[in-house]
Motif scaffolding. Structure first.
Motif, short mmCIF file in Angstrom:
data_model
loop_
_atom_site.label_atom_id
_atom_site.label_comp_id
_atom_site.label_asym_id
_atom_site.label_seq_id
_atom_site.Cartn_x
_atom_site.Cartn_y
_atom_site.Cartn_z
N ILE A 10 0.85 -1.21 0.00
CA ILE A 10 0.00 0.00 0.00
C ILE A 10 0.88 1.25 0.00
O ILE A 10 0.57 2.25 -0.65
CB ILE A 10 -0.98 0.02 1.20
CG1 ILE A 10 -1.82 -1.26 1.23
CG2 ILE A 10 -1.92 1.22 1.11
CD1 ILE A 10 -2.65 -1.44 2.50
N ALA A 11 2.01 1.20 0.74
CA ALA A 11 2.92 2.35 0.79
C ALA A 11 3.47 2.66 -0.60
O ALA A 11 3.54 3.82 -1.01
CB ALA A 11 4.08 2.05 1.76
N LEU A 12 3.83 1.60 -1.34
CA LEU A 12 4.37 1.82 -2.69
C LEU A 12 3.30 2.43 -3.60
O LEU A 12 3.57 3.34 -4.39
CB LEU A 12 4.87 0.49 -3.28
CG LEU A 12 5.74 0.61 -4.53
CD1 LEU A 12 6.97 1.47 -4.28
CD2 LEU A 12 6.16 -0.76 -5.04
N ALA A 13 2.06 1.94 -3.45
CA ALA A 13 0.95 2.50 -4.24
C ALA A 13 0.74 3.97 -3.87
O ALA A 13 0.51 4.81 -4.74
CB ALA A 13 -0.34 1.71 -3.98
N ALA A 14 0.84 4.28 -2.56
CA ALA A 14 0.64 5.66 -2.10
C ALA A 14 1.67 6.59 -2.73
O ALA A 14 1.35 7.66 -3.24
CB ALA A 14 0.72 5.72 -0.58
N ILE A 15 2.94 6.16 -2.71
CA ILE A 15 4.03 6.99 -3.24
C ILE A 15 3.93 7.14 -4.75
O ILE A 15 3.98 8.24 -5.29
CB ILE A 15 5.40 6.37 -2.85
CG1 ILE A 15 5.64 6.51 -1.35
CG2 ILE A 15 6.55 7.03 -3.63
CD1 ILE A 15 6.84 5.74 -0.82
N LYS A 16 3.76 6.00 -5.44
CA LYS A 16 3.77 6.05 -6.92
C LYS A 16 2.54 6.78 -7.45
O LYS A 16 2.64 7.61 -8.35
CB LYS A 16 3.86 4.63 -7.49
CG LYS A 16 5.25 4.02 -7.34
CD LYS A 16 5.39 2.76 -8.19
CE LYS A 16 6.83 2.32 -8.30
NZ LYS A 16 7.02 1.22 -9.24
N LEU B 287 0.65 -1.22 -14.82
CA LEU B 287 1.33 -0.28 -15.71
C LEU B 287 1.92 0.89 -14.91
O LEU B 287 2.96 1.42 -15.27
CB LEU B 287 0.36 0.26 -16.78
CG LEU B 287 -0.19 -0.79 -17.76
CD1 LEU B 287 -1.21 -0.16 -18.69
CD2 LEU B 287 0.92 -1.44 -18.57
N LEU B 288 1.25 1.26 -13.83
CA LEU B 288 1.76 2.35 -12.98
C LEU B 288 2.87 1.86 -12.05
O LEU B 288 3.55 2.66 -11.41
CB LEU B 288 0.63 2.96 -12.16
CG LEU B 288 -0.50 3.64 -12.95
CD1 LEU B 288 -1.64 4.03 -12.02
CD2 LEU B 288 0.00 4.86 -13.72
N GLY B 289 3.02 0.52 -11.96
CA GLY B 289 4.16 -0.02 -11.21
C GLY B 289 3.87 -0.44 -9.78
O GLY B 289 4.76 -0.47 -8.94
N PHE B 290 2.60 -0.79 -9.47
CA PHE B 290 2.33 -1.35 -8.14
C PHE B 290 1.24 -2.42 -8.23
O PHE B 290 0.63 -2.61 -9.27
CB PHE B 290 1.99 -0.26 -7.12
CG PHE B 290 0.85 0.66 -7.49
CD1 PHE B 290 -0.46 0.38 -7.13
CD2 PHE B 290 1.09 1.84 -8.19
CE1 PHE B 290 -1.50 1.24 -7.46
CE2 PHE B 290 0.06 2.72 -8.52
CZ PHE B 290 -1.24 2.41 -8.16
N LYS B 291 1.03 -3.15 -7.12
CA LYS B 291 0.10 -4.28 -7.10
C LYS B 291 -0.87 -4.14 -5.93
O LYS B 291 -0.59 -3.39 -4.98
CB LYS B 291 0.87 -5.60 -6.97
CG LYS B 291 1.75 -5.91 -8.17
CD LYS B 291 2.60 -7.17 -7.95
CE LYS B 291 3.43 -7.50 -9.17
NZ LYS B 291 4.38 -6.44 -9.53
N ALA B 292 -1.94 -4.92 -5.98
CA ALA B 292 -2.92 -4.89 -4.88
C ALA B 292 -2.76 -6.13 -4.02
O ALA B 292 -2.53 -7.22 -4.54
CB ALA B 292 -4.34 -4.84 -5.45
N PRO B 293 -2.89 -5.98 -2.68
CA PRO B 293 -2.85 -7.17 -1.82
C PRO B 293 -4.14 -7.97 -1.94
O PRO B 293 -5.09 -7.53 -2.61
CB PRO B 293 -2.70 -6.57 -0.42
CG PRO B 293 -3.29 -5.20 -0.53
CD PRO B 293 -3.09 -4.75 -1.95
N GLU B 294 -4.18 -9.13 -1.30
CA GLU B 294 -5.40 -9.95 -1.34
C GLU B 294 -6.48 -9.36 -0.44
O GLU B 294 -7.65 -9.46 -0.71
CB GLU B 294 -5.09 -11.40 -0.92
CG GLU B 294 -4.39 -12.21 -2.00
CD GLU B 294 -5.09 -12.12 -3.37
OE1 GLU B 294 -6.28 -12.46 -3.47
OE2 GLU B 294 -4.43 -11.70 -4.34
#
Length: 568
Positions: A414-420, A559-566
């Motif tokens: 989630i942190a990586l998604a927040a930053i990117k 494509l934006l460079g992050f993934k979602a958890p389960e």
């Protein structure tokens, strides 16, 4: 052009082409619009198509046509997106880190934007080659060598009578190396004699002096291991780990060639190439390719790199991603490359200049002490913030059992998604405020909100399948409500959005799209009793629609460079 209507109460799409056509056909716009509508009345695509004054065409799609279109998307590997790349090569230059120095927040934007641009091109069928293009050849190397001499004078590299093999083990660790460079840099500012030693060492290295070449190789191996780890934490990957040093062998030929072609001439002792053209709106200075002291510059190095890339890859396009303050540099380099014929006339050369990442005070992002923040510390602080939120959420929902390991892993995602997402949702050229509270929020236009939407869909699908139900053989039916049709319209825009985002090298357009799509899904979800729907056929259609929504969102975040958890 058909565009989504900004008045959904009147229509879903509109076309204003009759206004522009009026002049060409010498007719009233309303007459042209009416003629178009007459030709299209009865077409299965539309439930309603009307011409309105002074010449607009308003369109509503036939719900069944829309449902069939989405069914078609679902059968296609890339959801019906046409691959325009056909394997053609594009080079994306987007790292720019200096060896022997840790990555800091200034490296974030080039890495994040570059990775997204590269993934977008790959999705469209291009052979995308990302190059980190390291700063590994300048004065910093001489500074490190001389500081190392002062600290460890007994090393064999400084014994001129030594003739044996040089050690395989580096004479420093990454943390020592990260202390050596700033110390040496500070010393050079205070001590002219030390600076002169560093310049001599740099010159010797650049002319192949064996002991210094051995130290340089140690600097490279220790630095690269650390850089690969730090870029890896950002989920940023490069196909090429080349540096300025790789271009050096082309420079003597390049200088000679520019002179032979009559493009380079002397000016105040330096060698320059004029790049100004009569059509320029402002004065452009010439490109310096060799300084008066005989040293090559960034421009020379970048031109040497282009010659190497042409030899190895013959790309159809170059994309450089750096701070927008380097705009003039790239105008100069591109023009020299074209004038000298190093790239084909049809080869595209693009520079994406990005704005600054600022703190809440509106000034470039710094540590509390006022220094430049290391990227690693920024990632860690956002990870901690996310872990705190997950732990608080867990306490609030006592039934949510999640192991410490899963909580940490989820916080990291989630942190990586927040930053990117926080970075990419802004147009690249604009400065933006890095606001950790806003970026880590689960509400509003943020990465965590997008992930929360995907996790919500996963949770519904898991629940549906855990009840032993199966949607195989089912199709998406015509919309049963306005909110469902809105979601379907949003999904149908995926292909056009992707083509446009790639065409304009604009990852922020993907962010805008998925934010609208997530909002459309959440409106549908709140208004529709999906799990308690009694009509099995309708429920299967809902599940099919959810699967497509999940696919589109997951493709876009990848494509934006992050993934979602389960789960979250």
């Amino acid at each position: 052009r058909i565009v989504l209507s900004n008045r959904p109460d009147l229509c879903e799409y509109q076309c204003n082409g009759a206004m522009a056509a009026a002049k060409a056909y010498k007719k009233k716009p309303i007459d042209i619009a009416t003629a178009v509508v007459e030709n299209l009345t009865g077409d299965e695509m539309f439930s309603e198509i009307t011409a309105v004054m002074p010449g607009f065409i308003n369109i509503r799609l036939n719900p069944q046509y829309l449902a069939d279109y989405l069914g078609g998307m679902q059968k296609e590997e890339k959801l019906g997106l046409e691959e325009t790349g056909h394997g053609e090569t594009i080079i994306v230059d987007y790292g720019g880190a200096n060896v022997a120095k840790p990555l800091h927040v200034g490296h974030l934007r080039s890495a994040v934007i570059g990775e997204a641009v590269k993934r977008m091109g790959k999705f469209l069928g291009y052979n995308m080659i990302g190059d980190v293009h390291l700063g590994d050849w300048g004065l910093q190397m001489g500074l490190i060598i001389e500081e190392l001499r002062d600290r460890k004078p007994d090393l064999v590299y400084f014994d001129e009578s030594y003739t044996g093999e040089y050690p395989a083990e580096a004479p420093f660790t990454i943390s020592e190396l990260e202390d050596i460079y700033p110390t040496a840099s500070g010393k050079a500012k205070e001590d002219p004699a030390f600076k002169e030693r560093a310049q001599t060492a740099t010159f010797k290295l650049q002319n192949g002096y064996a002991p210094f070449t051995a130290i340089w190789k140690h600097i490279m191996s220790v630095s690269l291991a650390d850089l690969k780890k730090n870029y890896g934490n950002l989920d940023v990957h490069f196909e090429l780990w080349k540096g300025e040093s790789d271009a050096q062998k082309y420079i003597p030929w390049l200088i000679q060639d520019l002179q032979d072609k009559g493009l380079a001439h002397e000016s105040d002792g330096a060698l320059v190439v004029d790049i100004a053209e009569p059509t320029d709106s402002k004065e452009l200075p010439p490109c310096i390719v060799r300084k008066s002291d005989g040293a090559a510059l960034y421009a020379t190095s970048d031109l040497g790199t282009i010659i190497e890339r042409e030899k190895d890859f013959q790309p159809v396009k170059y994309i450089y991603i750096t701070d927008k303050r380097q705009e003039l540099h790239f105008v100069q380099v591109f023009r020299v490359a074209r004038k000298a014929g190093y790239v084909k006339p049809e080869t595209e050369m693009i520079h994406i200049g990005f704005g600054t990442m600022n703190g809440k005070d509106g000034k470039p992002f710094k540590t509390r002490e006022g220094g430049v923040m290391r990227l690693q510390y920024l990632l860690e602080s956002v990870n901690e913030e996310m872990l705190k939120k997950i732990t608080e959420n867990q306490k609030a929902k006592e039934n949510l059992e999640i192991s410490e390991e899963e909580a940490k892993e989820t916080a990291k995602m989630i942190a990586l998604a927040a930053i990117k997402y926080g970075d990419l949702s802004n147009q690249a050229s604009k400065d933006y405020i890095f606001d950790i509270d806003r970026f880590t929020s689960f509400e509003g236009n943020t990465g965590p909100y997008i992930l929360y939407t995907i996790v919500r869909i996963k949770s519904i699908l898991n629940k549906y399948h855990s009840m032993g139900k199966d949607e195989s053989g089912a199709v998406i039916e015509a919309a049963h409500s306005a909110s469902e049709k809105n979601l379907m319209l949003a999904l149908s825009g995926f292909g056009a959005m992707m083509e446009n985002a790639y065409e304009e090298t604009a990852p922020h357009k993907i962010c805008s799209y998925i934010y609208e799509l997530a909002n459309a899904f959440n409106s549908f979800y709140h208004e529709t009793k999906i799990m308690s729907e009694e009509n099995e056929q309708i429920q299967k259609s809902y599940i099919r629609l959810l699967e497509l929504t999940k696919s589109v969102l997951e493709i876009c975040i990848d494509l934006l460079g992050f993934k979602a958890p389960e789960r979250m």
